[in-house]
Design an enzyme around this catalytic site. Structure first.
Site, mmCIF file in Angstrom:
data_model
loop_
_atom_site.group_PDB
_atom_site.id
_atom_site.type_symbol
_atom_site.label_atom_id
_atom_site.label_comp_id
_atom_site.label_asym_id
_atom_site.label_seq_id
_atom_site.Cartn_x
_atom_site.Cartn_y
_atom_site.Cartn_z
ATOM 1 N N ASP A 104 0.801 -1.168 -0.001
ATOM 2 C CA ASP A 104 -0.059 0.088 -0.059
ATOM 3 C C ASP A 104 0.830 1.163 0.008
ATOM 4 O O ASP A 104 1.801 1.216 -0.869
ATOM 5 C CB ASP A 104 -0.887 -0.104 1.144
ATOM 6 N N TYR A 234 -2.409 11.366 2.408
ATOM 7 C CA TYR A 234 -3.202 11.859 1.401
ATOM 8 C C TYR A 234 -3.127 13.187 1.036
ATOM 9 O O TYR A 234 -3.254 13.756 -0.139
ATOM 10 C CB TYR A 234 -4.591 11.232 1.668
ATOM 11 N N HIS A 297 -7.105 -6.703 -0.143
ATOM 12 C CA HIS A 297 -6.080 -5.904 -0.016
ATOM 13 C C HIS A 297 -4.916 -5.872 1.101
ATOM 14 O O HIS A 297 -3.672 -5.945 0.880
ATOM 15 C CB HIS A 297 -6.745 -4.404 0.236
#
Length: 321
Positions: A104, A234, A297
């Site tokens: 990730d 982010y 994931h």
């Protein structure tokens, strides 16, 4: 939990901050880089496995996470900062070249460590997050909003405090369950007027690959450290787009294995399968091997042994006596 008894913990000063690392074993150094929202603990299955097979395993809490420092400014979470932290760790351990394994956001850090400093990376194994060439026209945040609207999780995470307030409506264990037990295969987009954390389901029955106690380890750590550091990754995305312009068109030449679950977020729905098996990915990462396995994931936890075996088989190609 027994496999973590012999893991050593220390904090290392690097790039102006303190980074916590979990460490086990002796031999060639393998750096394990976690993603969102996790800590070094996401590699609990791989740490002892690789250490027992002759590697010196180092799994940091990335900046903003766990027992590492968490700078307040979102602009302190650019890929330049992340790679700087990792270079400082390699220097601390006195290693010129290491193996890197990322998942990730940790995979993103691994891609850019390999892009910026290929001289420091022997080989790379990345999970779940492919390398995408920087767009010449717009950053990821604008692209996501254009494609998916205001419900796109990347867009919702931009405004300081917004996601933190939404997460705070739940206890930390529930937040962990909503993310780590994710089974949605579409890209994460909340319906109009809804926050992404409210859109994610809370599984009532745990899958076999994780226990309540393991989820609680994460919950306890995030209760101490909060979510602002992780969300700042982010919030630095637009800054990354500006900073990465000099590497437009550059290739990652480090030998790479990329592993992804066939039920990962957006794997089928937004063309990830076609991308990772097609020519474009290989054009930018020419020395590439792609492995698609049955899973979601958080693949290194869900399919721990299979992923551990895939990592070891690749590392061994470069550690033959």
């Amino acid at each position: 939990m027994s496999e973590l008894i012999n893991v050593n913990h220390q904090r290392v000063k690097t790039n102006g901050i303190w980074i916590h690392v979990a460490e086990q074993g002796t031999g060639p150094l393998v750096l394990l880089l976690h993603g969102f929202p996790e800590t070094w603990y996401s590699w609990r299955h791989q740490i002892s496995f690789l250490a027992n097979h002759g590697y010196h395993v180092v799994a940091p809490d990335l900046r903003g996470y766990g027992d590492s420092d968490s700078p307040l400014n979102p602009n302190s979470y650019s890929l330049i900062h992340l790679v700087g932290d990792l270079i400082g760790l390699l220097d601390h351990f006195g290693e010129q070249q290491v193996f890197v394994v990322g998942h990730d956001w940790g995979a993103t850090a691994g891609w850019y460590l390999s892009l910026f400093r290929p001289d420091r990376v022997k080989a790379l194994v990345n999970l779940s997050a492919p390398y995408f060439q920087r767009s010449q026209t717009s950053g990821v945040v604008d692209y996501c909003r254009e494609l998916f609207g205001d419900g796109c999780y990347v867009y919702q995470f931009q405004e300081p405090g917004r996601a933190e307030r939404a997460f705070a409506r739940y206890d930390y264990l529930t937040v962990m369950k909503k993310f780590l037990l994710l089974t949605k295969t579409d890209y994460l987009v909340a319906p109009p007027g809804m926050e992404i954390i409210d859109y994610l389901e809370t599984q009532s029955v745990l899958p076999k690959w994780i226990t309540e106690e393991e989820l609680q380890v994460y919950a306890d750590k995030f209760q101490e450290s909060g979510f602002t550091g992780p969300l700042n990754y982010y919030r630095a995305m637009n800054l990354n787009w500006e900073l990465l312009a000099p590497w437009q068109g550059s290739k990652i030449t480090v030998p790479t294995k990329f592993i992804i679950g066939d039920k990962d977020i957006g794997f089928e729905s937004i063309g990830t399968r076609e991308y990772v098996t097609g020519d474009v990915f290989k054009r930018f990462v020419p020395n590439l091997e792609v492995v698609i396995i049955d899973g979601h994931h958080f693949i290194q936890q869900e399919k721990a042994q299979e992923v551990s075996d895939e990592i070891l088989s690749f590392l061994r190609k470069f550690t033959m006596d």
